[in-house]
Scaffold this active site. Sequence first.
Site, PDB file in Angstrom:
ATOM      1  N   SER A  44       0.792  -1.231   0.000  1.00 21.31           N
ATOM      2  CA  SER A  44       0.000   0.000   0.000  1.00 21.31           C
ATOM      3  C   SER A  44       0.825   1.283   0.000  1.00 21.31           C
ATOM      4  O   SER A  44       0.302   2.355  -0.289  1.00 21.31           O
ATOM      5  CB  SER A  44      -0.937   0.015   1.212  1.00 21.31           C
ATOM      6  OG  SER A  44      -2.010  -0.870   1.018  1.00 21.31           O
TER       7      SER A  44
ATOM      8  N   LYS B  28       0.703   3.479  -3.075  1.00 21.42           N
ATOM      9  CA  LYS B  28      -0.429   4.371  -3.360  1.00 21.42           C
ATOM     10  C   LYS B  28       0.004   5.837  -3.407  1.00 21.42           C
ATOM     11  O   LYS B  28      -0.524   6.628  -4.201  1.00 21.42           O
ATOM     12  CB  LYS B  28      -1.509   4.191  -2.301  1.00 21.42           C
ATOM     13  CG  LYS B  28      -2.139   2.806  -2.279  1.00 21.42           C
ATOM     14  CD  LYS B  28      -3.009   2.608  -1.048  1.00 21.42           C
ATOM     15  CE  LYS B  28      -3.640   1.224  -1.026  1.00 21.42           C
ATOM     16  NZ  LYS B  28      -4.401   0.964   0.205  1.00 21.42           N
TER      17      LYS B  28
ATOM     18  N   TYR C 241      -2.925  -2.376 -10.592  1.00 18.67           N
ATOM     19  CA  TYR C 241      -2.877  -2.067  -9.159  1.00 18.67           C
ATOM     20  C   TYR C 241      -2.153  -3.167  -8.394  1.00 18.67           C
ATOM     21  O   TYR C 241      -1.288  -2.892  -7.544  1.00 18.67           O
ATOM     22  CB  TYR C 241      -4.294  -1.881  -8.627  1.00 18.67           C
ATOM     23  CG  TYR C 241      -4.361  -1.754  -7.127  1.00 18.67           C
ATOM     24  CD1 TYR C 241      -3.842  -0.633  -6.479  1.00 18.67           C
ATOM     25  CD2 TYR C 241      -4.941  -2.754  -6.347  1.00 18.67           C
ATOM     26  CE1 TYR C 241      -3.900  -0.511  -5.099  1.00 18.67           C
ATOM     27  CE2 TYR C 241      -5.006  -2.636  -4.971  1.00 18.67           C
ATOM     28  CZ  TYR C 241      -4.480  -1.523  -4.353  1.00 18.67           C
ATOM     29  OH  TYR C 241      -4.537  -1.415  -2.984  1.00 18.67           O
TER      30      TYR C 241
ATOM     31  N   TYR D 269      -4.455   5.043   7.665  1.00 16.98           N
ATOM     32  CA  TYR D 269      -5.794   4.454   7.746  1.00 16.98           C
ATOM     33  C   TYR D 269      -6.555   4.953   8.975  1.00 16.98           C
ATOM     34  O   TYR D 269      -6.548   6.141   9.288  1.00 16.98           O
ATOM     35  CB  TYR D 269      -5.707   2.924   7.731  1.00 16.98           C
ATOM     36  CG  TYR D 269      -4.952   2.375   6.559  1.00 16.98           C
ATOM     37  CD1 TYR D 269      -5.253   2.781   5.253  1.00 16.98           C
ATOM     38  CD2 TYR D 269      -3.912   1.462   6.733  1.00 16.98           C
ATOM     39  CE1 TYR D 269      -4.554   2.282   4.167  1.00 16.98           C
ATOM     40  CE2 TYR D 269      -3.216   0.947   5.651  1.00 16.98           C
ATOM     41  CZ  TYR D 269      -3.540   1.364   4.373  1.00 16.98           C
ATOM     42  OH  TYR D 269      -2.848   0.873   3.317  1.00 16.98           O
TER      43      TYR D 269
ATOM     44  N   VAL E  25       0.927  -3.409   4.297  1.00 20.17           N
ATOM     45  CA  VAL E  25       0.751  -4.668   5.019  1.00 20.17           C
ATOM     46  C   VAL E  25       1.968  -5.579   4.916  1.00 20.17           C
ATOM     47  O   VAL E  25       2.019  -6.613   5.569  1.00 20.17           O
ATOM     48  CB  VAL E  25      -0.515  -5.432   4.544  1.00 20.17           C
ATOM     49  CG1 VAL E  25      -1.767  -4.649   4.882  1.00 20.17           C
ATOM     50  CG2 VAL E  25      -0.433  -5.746   3.061  1.00 20.17           C
TER      51      VAL E  25
END
Length: 329
Positions: free
Chosen positions: A76, A79, A201, A253, A271
């Site tokens: 992630s 991103k 992605y 998050y 993660v």
Amino acid sequence: MAKQANSVDLEIVSSSLLSVLQDLHSKYKSLQEGAVANYIPELAKVNPDLFSICIVTVDGQVYEVGDYQQLFTIQSMSKVFAYGLALEDHGRDYVLTRVGVEPTGEAFNSIILDERSKRPYNPMVNAGAIATTSLIKGDGATERLNRILEMFRRYTGHDVFVDMSIFTSERSTGHRNRAMAHLMLNFGMIDQNIEEALDLYFKQCAVIVNCHDLAVMAATLANKGINPITGERAVDHQYIKDILSVMYTCGMYNFAGEWAYTVGIPAKSGVCGGIFAVVPNQMGIGVFSPPLDARGNSVRGVEVCQALSQQLCLHLFECGGSSKIGSEE
């Protein structure tokens, strides 16, 4: 290890900063809380004892301890950089029509859209990241992937590659992400082939880096988009504030508020167990430790960043963006 210093004062600072990292590594290495991600089968195989910390300053000094050359997939954390590329491709006004900038307070993989605009809430959660990646320009899937890999090359200073076993594992288990993509297609937030967008992605998340790379990439953002090691521009300067603003409010998050309160610098987690953080105009920080807490953030990584913020006075609102590095305190 630190690069050779250019002055007596810098040697003192270098020795002190390296000592701080060594102490933190020793202190938290025995921490056994958390568990490695297991919803992606390949990630469940990682050694939970791996642990590294790296700092790269905007003038190219490097300080690192632990397993900083250990390779892992960026997940992630990608991103952030895909968002920057989408901004360069389309400009902030258009990107805002597809992806918002509001924190959700929800888990990173929640299947939710803004009820009024029908946009995903921000580019740091999965739905927003899928929409962002679908905006990357290119004549077909191969060209778009090559543009993403070239972008990562500018940030890291070397060629990067996709871990195909991780990519295949993510693609075969990514049903929640497919559900998000179909929901966004329904509301016109994605206007291309869903499987092609998802494959891009998943490949973006499966790019291979190490902790040193994370710190260099973070330092590049801290250095107004210029890689401090190579001197190459990685992203247009005008979009740095967009990237860092969304990282600060959404990058961790549903831990983002507490992170802003206790650590106080823009950051992004993945993660894989990585966290990178940006101290504007000063440095980039990378931490890698696979065991995660309930929110999906590295347990050791959070502890290290909180300690660094306190010891080096990094919180943007406590020290006015001026750390203790190089001071006499």
